[in-house]
Design an enzyme around this catalytic site. Structure first.
Site, PDB file in Angstrom:
ATOM      1  N   GLU A 111       3.465   7.933  -1.922  1.00 17.52           N
ATOM      2  CA  GLU A 111       2.166   8.015  -2.618  1.00 17.52           C
ATOM      3  C   GLU A 111       2.056   9.597  -3.384  1.00 17.52           C
ATOM      4  O   GLU A 111       2.379  10.587  -2.502  1.00 17.52           O
ATOM      5  CB  GLU A 111       1.075   7.795  -1.600  1.00 17.52           C
ATOM      6  N   ARG A 153      -3.253  15.528  -7.620  1.00 16.84           N
ATOM      7  CA  ARG A 153      -3.923  16.715  -7.140  1.00 16.84           C
ATOM      8  C   ARG A 153      -3.308  18.134  -7.783  1.00 16.84           C
ATOM      9  O   ARG A 153      -3.832  19.183  -7.551  1.00 16.84           O
ATOM     10  CB  ARG A 153      -4.059  16.823  -5.699  1.00 16.84           C
ATOM     11  N   THR A 185      -5.252   9.670  -4.980  1.00 20.87           N
ATOM     12  CA  THR A 185      -6.092  10.608  -5.479  1.00 20.87           C
ATOM     13  C   THR A 185      -6.511  10.003  -6.797  1.00 20.87           C
ATOM     14  O   THR A 185      -6.968  10.872  -7.582  1.00 20.87           O
ATOM     15  CB  THR A 185      -5.824  11.834  -5.047  1.00 20.87           C
ATOM     16  N   LYS A 224      -7.966   1.634   2.447  1.00 16.63           N
ATOM     17  CA  LYS A 224      -7.556   3.050   3.111  1.00 16.63           C
ATOM     18  C   LYS A 224      -8.878   3.293   3.806  1.00 16.63           C
ATOM     19  O   LYS A 224      -9.909   3.651   3.374  1.00 16.63           O
ATOM     20  CB  LYS A 224      -7.124   3.967   1.852  1.00 16.63           C
TER      21      LYS A 224
HETATM   22  C1  3PG Z   1      -4.646  11.505   1.386  1.00 18.39           C
HETATM   23  O1  3PG Z   1      -4.636  12.082   0.234  1.00 18.39           O
HETATM   24  O2  3PG Z   1      -4.604  10.403   1.564  1.00 18.39           O
HETATM   25  C2  3PG Z   1      -4.842  12.447   2.625  1.00 18.39           C
HETATM   26  O3  3PG Z   1      -5.129  13.569   2.212  1.00 18.39           O
HETATM   27  C3  3PG Z   1      -3.693  12.588   3.390  1.00 18.39           C
HETATM   28  O4  3PG Z   1      -4.217  13.038   4.722  1.00 18.39           O
HETATM   29  P1  3PG Z   1      -3.303  13.807   5.441  1.00 18.39           P
HETATM   30  O5  3PG Z   1      -2.926  15.131   4.691  1.00 18.39           O
HETATM   31  O6  3PG Z   1      -4.522  14.305   6.623  1.00 18.39           O
HETATM   32  O7  3PG Z   1      -2.437  13.068   6.228  1.00 18.39           O
END
Ligand code: 3PG
Length: 209
Positions: free
Chosen positions: A42, A46, A69, A129
């Protein structure tokens, strides 16, 4: 027929979440993930170069790549155009879900409460999710949320480390586990692709029966 998330994952139970600031490094990252045995990834929206990263990674061929995101219709549209095969959002948004349906892209909305889960299920999103999974209480919270909704499948993400993987994956409500621990911002900044490959291989190993 709409493709669903389980057919996109094709049995893969880990979803590396990638936030790439330098699109020029995408090949190295895709190679490391694929060499570690990852089949999906994924790419988060960002960073300014996210679309370029998504495009390069989708063209790499070794990985099924989605966009993360995604919080607006416009991003969903751009993700599809860049080659995303699925869309993940940190929360539930009617417009994002509607746009993904229009584009026939599987969409995984984020949920943190039973109310949000009910909205997602009503919109036809049976895979959600759980976000942010660990700060919300981890597996204990996931089990409590899953109990009244046996039709829901979860991709817990947020604060998850390799050491949590086995217990999440042992739960029948968990479709896959997402996270950035296999390719953190620090790994990417330092160009630690061997370490990314090693951590990915370890996670793939733990997630394969
Ligand atoms: C996401 O975007 O799904 C999360 O920010 C990922 O979470 P993590 O960086 O705590 O694994």
């Amino acid at each position: 027929m709409t493709v669903e998330m389980d057919s996109v994952l094709q049995g893969s139970r880990i979803l590396p979440v990638l936030t790439v600031t330098d699109p020029a490094t995408t090949h190295l990252l895709a190679d490391a993930l694929a060499a570690g045995g990852a089949r999906c990834a994924e790419v988060t929206f960002r960073t300014p170069g996210a679309e370029q990263v998504l495009e390069t990674m989708a063209a790499h061929g070794g990985l099924t790549v989605g966009a993360g995101t995604v919080v607006t219709r416009d991003q969903a549209e751009r993700a599809g155009a860049a080659g995303a095969r699925f869309v993940v959002s940190p929360g539930y948004d009617d417009e994002v879900v509607a746009k993904c349906r229009e584009l026939r892209l599987p969409v995984v909305p984020g949920i943190a409460t039973a109310t949000e889960l009910m909205r997602a299920l009503r919109a036809g999103c049976s895979t959600v999710k759980l976000f942010p999974a660990e700060p919300l209480g981890g597996l204990r919270t996931l089990r409590a949320l899953a109990a009244p909704f046996p039709q829901a499948r979860f991709i817990p993400t947020g604060g998850i480390q390799d050491s949590h993987l086995a217990s999440y994956l042992a739960d029948p409500a968990v479709l896959a586990v997402g996270g950035s621990w296999m390719a953190t911002a620090t790994h990417l900044e330092r160009g630690e692709y061997d370490e990314i490959r090693r951590l990915t291989a370890e996670a793939v190993d733990r997630s394969t029966p």
